[in-house]
Scaffold this active site. Structure first.
Site: not given
Length: 176
Positions: A13, A15, A157
């Site tokens: 991922d 950001d 995240d």
């Protein structure tokens, strides 16, 4: 976890995982809300994701996508590098990025931190017809890397990332 080639591919991922985009989300929401208002649609108190989700029904999908992408690109220019970014060049397997951000913003942030040359595929929100947690973006990234889902690792995240990996049949690792 070592960066040995225990996997056929690694997908990150963006950001919150490799970088922290410096996006002014309040300004993005305000600009998206203004686009709805100009179209005569009252969306008072709607959050940005709700605006994004409802935009197609009002003929505003392209406008809202353009607004979001513009804000994300500006945020990518000031993105802060996160510790997991250091792992990207160390993998001995193809590496990709699968993000809810616009592909152009992903590429800008990766380039800003000298990671783009180490990433073999980038799939953003606007690269495929669906978005995470639908498995299509992750599966597309893995396919572009020439790997199989069963041999890939997705590093992210958020719960959305974890659900995406599960739906795609891909191993998942949380960032710390």
């Amino acid at each position: 976890m070592s960066t040995s080639p225990d996997y056929g591919a690694v997908v990150y991922d963006l950001d919150g995982t490799l970088v922290r985009l410096a996006v002014d989300w309040d300004a993005a929401t305000s600009d998206a809300t203004a686009a709805f208002a100009e179209a005569g649609v009252d969306v008072a108190d709607a959050d940005l994701w709700s605006l994004f989700e409802t935009a197609p029904g009002h003929g505003l999908a392209d406008d809202v996508e353009s607004i979001l992408a513009s804000h994300e690109r500006r945020g990518a220019e000031r993105a802060a590098r996160l510790p997991h970014a250091d792992r990207v060049p160390e993998w001995g397997v193809p590496v990709g990025v699968c993000s809810l951000n616009a592909e152009s913003a992903c590429r800008l942030a990766l380039d800003r931190h000298n990671l783009l040359d180490h990433v073999d595929a980038v799939v953003g929100r606007d690269s495929v017809a669906t978005h995470k947690p639908d498995p299509e973006p992750l599966l597309t990234t893995i396919d572009r890397l020439g790997a199989e889902p069963s041999s890939a690792l997705f590093v992210g995240d958020s719960e959305r990332d974890a659900v995406t990996a599960e739906r795609a049949g891909v191993a998942f690792e949380w960032v710390e």
